[in-house]
Design a protein around this motif. Structure first.
Motif, PDB file in Angstrom:
ATOM      1  N   ASP A 177       0.814  -1.213   0.000  1.00  0.00           N
ATOM      2  CA  ASP A 177       0.000   0.000   0.000  1.00  0.00           C
ATOM      3  C   ASP A 177       0.852   1.269   0.000  1.00  0.00           C
ATOM      4  O   ASP A 177       0.410   2.339   0.403  1.00  0.00           O
ATOM      5  N   ALA A 178       2.106   1.147  -0.488  1.00  0.00           N
ATOM      6  CA  ALA A 178       2.970   2.323  -0.579  1.00  0.00           C
ATOM      7  C   ALA A 178       2.411   3.311  -1.594  1.00  0.00           C
ATOM      8  O   ALA A 178       1.564   2.982  -2.422  1.00  0.00           O
ATOM      9  N   ARG A 179       2.884   4.528  -1.529  1.00  0.00           N
ATOM     10  CA  ARG A 179       2.324   5.581  -2.377  1.00  0.00           C
ATOM     11  C   ARG A 179       2.567   5.343  -3.864  1.00  0.00           C
ATOM     12  O   ARG A 179       1.780   5.775  -4.701  1.00  0.00           O
ATOM     13  N   SER A 180       3.638   4.645  -4.203  1.00  0.00           N
ATOM     14  CA  SER A 180       3.876   4.359  -5.619  1.00  0.00           C
ATOM     15  C   SER A 180       2.752   3.516  -6.206  1.00  0.00           C
ATOM     16  O   SER A 180       2.477   3.572  -7.406  1.00  0.00           O
ATOM     17  N   LYS A 233      -2.686   1.052  -9.497  1.00  0.00           N
ATOM     18  CA  LYS A 233      -2.077  -0.250  -9.220  1.00  0.00           C
ATOM     19  C   LYS A 233      -2.596  -0.816  -7.900  1.00  0.00           C
ATOM     20  O   LYS A 233      -2.834  -2.022  -7.783  1.00  0.00           O
ATOM     21  N   LEU A 234      -2.804   0.065  -6.927  1.00  0.00           N
ATOM     22  CA  LEU A 234      -3.286  -0.392  -5.624  1.00  0.00           C
ATOM     23  C   LEU A 234      -4.693  -0.968  -5.729  1.00  0.00           C
ATOM     24  O   LEU A 234      -4.979  -2.036  -5.176  1.00  0.00           O
ATOM     25  N   ARG A 235      -5.577  -0.259  -6.452  1.00  0.00           N
ATOM     26  CA  ARG A 235      -6.948  -0.757  -6.559  1.00  0.00           C
ATOM     27  C   ARG A 235      -6.993  -2.103  -7.288  1.00  0.00           C
ATOM     28  O   ARG A 235      -7.742  -3.008  -6.905  1.00  0.00           O
ATOM     29  N   ARG A 236      -6.190  -2.261  -8.328  1.00  0.00           N
ATOM     30  CA  ARG A 236      -6.181  -3.540  -9.021  1.00  0.00           C
ATOM     31  C   ARG A 236      -5.633  -4.649  -8.110  1.00  0.00           C
ATOM     32  O   ARG A 236      -6.156  -5.772  -8.094  1.00  0.00           O
ATOM     33  N   ASP A 268       0.123   4.873   6.651  1.00  0.00           N
ATOM     34  CA  ASP A 268       0.796   6.005   6.016  1.00  0.00           C
ATOM     35  C   ASP A 268       2.185   5.551   5.596  1.00  0.00           C
ATOM     36  O   ASP A 268       3.160   5.692   6.331  1.00  0.00           O
ATOM     37  N   ALA A 269       2.270   4.958   4.409  1.00  0.00           N
ATOM     38  CA  ALA A 269       3.519   4.353   3.950  1.00  0.00           C
ATOM     39  C   ALA A 269       4.368   5.363   3.185  1.00  0.00           C
ATOM     40  O   ALA A 269       3.938   6.466   2.858  1.00  0.00           O
ATOM     41  N   PHE A 311       1.348  -8.919  -3.713  1.00  0.00           N
ATOM     42  CA  PHE A 311       1.089  -7.974  -4.798  1.00  0.00           C
ATOM     43  C   PHE A 311       1.858  -6.685  -4.531  1.00  0.00           C
ATOM     44  O   PHE A 311       1.747  -6.084  -3.463  1.00  0.00           O
ATOM     45  N   SER A 312       2.630  -6.228  -5.515  1.00  0.00           N
ATOM     46  CA  SER A 312       3.387  -4.982  -5.378  1.00  0.00           C
ATOM     47  C   SER A 312       3.904  -4.576  -6.748  1.00  0.00           C
ATOM     48  O   SER A 312       3.909  -5.376  -7.691  1.00  0.00           O
ATOM     49  N   ASP A 313       4.338  -3.316  -6.857  1.00  0.00           N
ATOM     50  CA  ASP A 313       5.030  -2.941  -8.084  1.00  0.00           C
ATOM     51  C   ASP A 313       6.517  -3.301  -7.995  1.00  0.00           C
ATOM     52  O   ASP A 313       7.213  -3.302  -9.012  1.00  0.00           O
TER      53      ASP A 313
END
Length: 297
Positions: free
Chosen positions: A98-101, A113-116, A163-164, A184-186
Motif C-alpha cells: 500500500d505504498a504511495r507508488s 495499481k493499488l486498486r487492481r 501512512d507508507a 502484490f506490489s510494483d
C-alpha cells in the motif's frame, strides 16, 4: 515514478468514512471477478488424508500393506492403492503493498495499481474461502481464518492502508508452516527486503507467487521532451528537457528488476507474474489460482 497529487493527513473520522464508502465497491468488483473463474472447489483433488474416495492407482515400492485395496487388486494382476481426497484446510496468506507508488495510474481510464491489487487479492480470498481454506493478510498479526466475516475484515484492512512511504517493502508476520502466499506490489523499491522475506518464508515451507502490478506507462515509458518526474509523495523531483533520451536506460533497469524477481522466486520455490492495469484482471487471477495449485505441498 511520475506525477500525482500529494497525500494530505486525514482525521480518523474522514478516514473511516472513506473506507466505509469504498468497501462496497471493492467487494462488488472482487465478487464479480471471482465469479468469472469457474474452477469448482479450490484444491480438492489431491491425494492425502481424508474420507472421500478419489481414485485407484497402482501400488509402488514403499506403499504400506494396509493402503492396498485387496478387493480391487483381486480383479487384476497388480496391486492397487485406494486414494482419498486431500481435505485438510490450508492457509493462504495475501500481501498487498500500500505504498504511495501503488496509487499511481497513468490514465483516468485505468485503475490505480493499488486498486487492481486490492481487487485481485479479495477475489483470490473469496475463491479460497469458498474452497474451505483459511485466508489472512501478511502484515497483520491475526491468524488466517475462514468464512465470510474474515473476508469483510480483510477488505476493511485493505481499504485502510497505513501512512507508507514512496515504495513498499514486504512486512510479513510469521506465516503458518506450509502455508501458501501471494504478494502484490510494483516491486519498484529496494529488492533486498523482498529476497529476505521470501527466504524467511521458504525456511517455514511457505511457497507462493510474486505478482508485480505495473501501469502500462511504466512499461512503455511514453514520456518525451520536457518532463517533470515526481514521486507520489513529492519528496523526489527530477526535471529533464529530453525525457525520451532516458527511455532506453529506464527500460533496461525495469528488465533487470523483473529478472531479479524471477531469480528470487525460482531460488525460493516461488513463482513470478507481471500484471498490467491496462489489461483485464481475469487472466491474472486464473494464473494465480493455478500457481498456488502448483506450489501446493
Amino acid at each position: 515514478m511520475t506525477l500525482n497529487t500529494r497525500h494530505t493527513p486525514e482525521s480518523l473520522r474522514s478516514r473511516s468514512e472513506a473506507v466505509a464508502g469504498s468497501l462496497p465497491s471493492l467487494l462488488a468488483d472482487a465478487q464479480h471477478l471471482a465469479a468469472t473463474i469457474l474452477l469448482g472447489e479450490h484444491g480438492r483433488k489431491r491425494a492425502g488424508t481424508g474420507d472421500e474416495f478419489w481414485q485407484y492407482r497402482q501400488a509402488e515400492a514403499g506403499d504400506a500393506l494396509r493402503s492396498i485395496d485387496w478387493r480391487r487388486s483381486a480383479r487384476a494382476d497388480v496391486h492397487f492403492v485406494r486414494q482419498t481426497e486431500w481435505q485438510a484446510a490450508q492457509s493462504v496468506m495475501i500481501g498487498v503493498d500500500d505504498a504511495r507508488s501503488m496509487t499511481y495510474s497513468g490514465s483516468k481510464a485505468r485503475p490505480s495499481k493499488l486498486r487492481r491489487a486490492q481487487t485481485l487479492a479479495m477475489a483470490l480470498a473469496i475463491l479460497a474461502v469458498r474452497g474451505g481454506e483459511r485466508v489472512g493478510l501478511t502484515h497483520l498479526a491475526e491468524p488466517p481464518r475462514g468464512g465470510e466475516a474474515q473476508l469483510m475484515r480483510m477488505a476493511s484492512a485493505l481499504m485502510d492502508p497505513e501512512d507508507a512511504g514512496d515504495y513498499g517493502t514486504p512486512r510479513p508476520q510469521v506465516m503458518p508452516l506450509g502455508a501458501r502466499a501471494v504478494v502484490f506490489s510494483d516491486f519498484l523499491g529496494e529488492v533486498g527486503p523482498v529476497e529476505e522475506a521470501l527466504g524467511q518464508a521458504a525456511d517455514r515451507g511457505v511457497k507462493g507467487a510474486l505478482v508485480q502490478v505495473l501501469d502500462p506507462d511504466e512499461e512503455r515509458f511514453p514520456f518525451d521532451g520536457r518532463t517533470l518526474f515526481e514521486s507520489m509523495s513529492g519528496a523526489i523531483r527530477f526535471e529533464t528537457l529530453k525525457a525520451g533520451g532516458l527511455r532506453a536506460a529506464y527500460l533496461k533497469r525495469l528488465a533487470l528488476r523483473k529478472a531479479q524477481l524471477r531469480d528470487i522466486a525460482r531460488h525460493t520455490g516461488w513463482r513470478y507474474h507481471c500484471h498490467h492495469t491496462g489489461e483485464g484482471a481475469e487472466p491474472s487471477l486464473l494464473w494465480i489460482y493455478r500457481a498456488l495449485e502448483k506450489v501446493r505441498l
